[in-house]
Scaffold this motif. Structure first.
Motif, short mmCIF file in Angstrom:
data_model
loop_
_atom_site.label_atom_id
_atom_site.label_comp_id
_atom_site.label_asym_id
_atom_site.label_seq_id
_atom_site.Cartn_x
_atom_site.Cartn_y
_atom_site.Cartn_z
N LEU A 69 0.73 -1.07 0.19
CA LEU A 69 0.07 0.02 0.08
C LEU A 69 0.93 1.33 0.05
O LEU A 69 1.70 1.30 0.70
N GLY A 70 0.32 2.26 -0.71
CA GLY A 70 1.28 3.40 -0.88
C GLY A 70 -0.02 4.63 -1.32
O GLY A 70 -0.97 4.22 -1.31
N CYS A 71 0.56 5.62 -1.41
CA CYS A 71 -0.46 6.66 -1.89
C CYS A 71 0.26 7.71 -2.58
O CYS A 71 1.44 8.20 -2.39
N GLU A 72 -0.27 7.94 -3.66
CA GLU A 72 0.12 9.00 -4.72
C GLU A 72 -0.82 10.51 -4.43
O GLU A 72 -1.91 10.47 -4.47
N ILE A 73 -0.19 11.34 -3.99
CA ILE A 73 -0.64 12.60 -3.51
C ILE A 73 -0.21 13.91 -4.30
O ILE A 73 0.95 13.85 -4.75
N CYS A 74 -1.07 14.64 -4.74
CA CYS A 74 -0.85 15.94 -5.49
C CYS A 74 -1.03 16.99 -4.66
O CYS A 74 -1.77 17.21 -3.69
N ILE A 75 -0.06 17.95 -4.73
CA ILE A 75 -0.03 19.48 -3.97
C ILE A 75 -0.34 20.21 -5.57
O ILE A 75 0.80 20.41 -5.89
N ALA A 76 -1.47 20.67 -5.73
CA ALA A 76 -1.59 21.25 -6.92
C ALA A 76 -1.93 22.85 -6.58
O ALA A 76 -2.61 23.16 -5.63
N PRO A 77 -1.66 23.87 -7.88
CA PRO A 77 -2.08 25.14 -7.34
C PRO A 77 -3.48 25.49 -7.77
O PRO A 77 -4.01 26.54 -7.55
N THR A 78 -4.28 24.62 -8.40
CA THR A 78 -5.70 24.91 -9.02
C THR A 78 -6.54 23.58 -8.80
O THR A 78 -5.98 22.57 -8.83
N LYS A 79 -7.69 24.09 -8.59
CA LYS A 79 -8.78 22.86 -8.45
C LYS A 79 -8.58 21.95 -9.78
O LYS A 79 -8.56 20.80 -9.82
#
Ligand code: PLP
Length: 413
Positions: free
Chosen positions: A266-276
């Motif tokens: 198990l892992g998780c791919e997470i984004c930190i994005a500037p826009t919705k």
């Protein structure tokens, strides 16, 4: 004659780490496990060589009903489990940005998705000269490759200028510049990019993104060992606030190490994005890639994460046990590093993590050093221009004398 597809030919070499781990296992079968030092394995082991697991995790896993474990998980992962993993990764350093996540089979799955969705075939991904060798395979399977720049600046700093120069050069050649950094507690060195260097780096990358309007900048942060990196190791996440529209950060998290559930995947791919819009695009693409690759991932592990996250007592116990592990790892590292200092051995700067890395002048020297150490039944892994010592896998007792032996063997290279 081979029936292999053209691009897959000549790819049959065994994984270096597993090959050296295999040699150690063979020797252990001959002379007994207690009589060798097996510093090849990337899992946290007890002094007796058994896998160290967290009782809080074991209990939570046992409480998940079998039918819940046996059911399919949603493609993107169980939403509440994704939220729990995101909270667990960011803790009190959650950036003020648009955040989405998708469950993946380990950190490796998250990396696969990031490469597949943000690089075009033929593209190059940039990373440090010391790196986890599986990046090569993950990129190759996506039709891409890796290029490196020297990781260290002066003293214990990150080579921010060298990294930015490499990114600027790449921007002249491809649409998306992808920078992959494994920090904190880097494999194989234990180095963490200092916060001041992160700030300078992200400022430089934002400038690059603004001048590279035909494409963008993608920062992939592999945080596989973050739970062993100690206090202050999450503050850099805040640097990713207010990114320009053509920049995104993808955090590739692994539950393998932090929860000691390597086999549950198990892992998780997470984004930190500037826009919705950018975060939604990330989520959609990641879900589609997941569907076409592994379909959906380990439900038992997600259910266990939920059990812990939804009960403050369980969570507190889990965090306490993780800290004990981190403390034990730090004691092993200190034992190695203080002996190294005494004898004049110079490993790469180490802050935390599973491994210590001793650089050698060449790749051949690294292989020769590993072979020399094997004569004393000490098993390490030569990776690039250096040898990786998995302090996670050996007791303090077995660490005593190791730096001295490595230093002695280096003299005869
Ligand atoms: N990143 C690094 C640097 C690693 O060392 C590993 C595992 O060894 C991973 C990612 C992936 O971990 P997993 O897929 O087992 O969660």
């Amino acid at each position: 004659m081979t029936l292999l597809a053209h691009q897959e030919r000549a790819q049959g070499a065994p994984d270096t780490i597993f090959a050296y781990a295999g040699q150690a296992a063979t020797r252990a079968a001959q002379v007994g496990r207690d009589n060798i030092v097996n510093a090849t394995i990337g899992s946290f082991l007890n002094a007796d060589g058994s896998l160290a697991t967290l009782p809080a995790v074991e209990l939570a896993m046992a409480e998940v009903p079998f039918k819940a474990k046996a059911s399919y998980a949603p493609i993107d992962g169980i939403p509440a489990a994704i939220d729990a993993m995101i909270d667990d990764i960011f803790r009190d350093c959650r950036p003020n940005a648009f955040i989405e996540g998708v469950a993946t089979p380990g950190g490796a799955g998250a990396l696969h998705n990031a490469f597949s969705n943000y690089l075009t075939r033929g593209d190059v991904c940039l990373t440090t000269n010391y790196y986890w060798d599986n990046y090569d395979a993950l990129l190759r399977l996506n039709g891409c490759s890796l290029e490196t720049f020297p990781m260290l600046g002066s003293g214990e700093s990150f080579n921010t200028e060298g990294c930015l120069a490499a990114c600027r050069e790449r921007a002249k050649k491809q649409k998306n510049v992808m920078l992959l950094l494994n920090t904190p507690a880097h494999n194989p060195t234990g180095f963490s990019v200092p916060l001041a260097d992160w700030k300078a780096l992200v400022a430089g990358l934002k400038d690059l993104a603004k001048s590279h309007q035909d494409g963008g900048v993608v920062v992939v942060v592999d945080v596989a060992y973050i739970d062993y990196a100690g206090f202050g190791s999450r503050e850099f996440f805040k640097c990713f606030e207010n990114l320009p529209e053509n920049m995104i950060t993808i955090v590739c998290a692994s539950m393998s190490k932090g929860y000691t559930i390597y086999g549950y995947r198990l892992g998780c791919e997470i984004c930190i994005a500037p826009t919705k819009a950018s975060a939604e695009e990330f989520k959609h693409a990641s879900g589609t890639t997941a569907r076409g690759t592994w379909s959906n991932c380990s439900r038992p592990a997600m259910e266990m994460v939920l059990q812990i996250a939804s009960d403050p007592e369980k969570l507190a116990r889990f965090r306490r046990e993780q800290e004990e592990f981190a403390g034990s790892l730090a004691r092993r590292a200190n034992a190695f590093l203080s002996e190294a200092k005494q004898v004049g051995l110079k490993p790469c700067p180490y802050q935390s993590g599973f491994f210590i890395y001793v650089p050698t002048p060449t790749d051949d020297d690294a292989r020769r050093l590993a072979a020399e150490l094997q004569k004393a039944d000490v098993f390490t892994v030569p990776l690039g221009k250096g040898v990786r010592v998995a302090i996670c896998a050996i007791s303090e007792e077995k660490i005593a004398g190791l730096a001295t032996l490595i230093h002695k063997d280096m003299q005869v290279l």
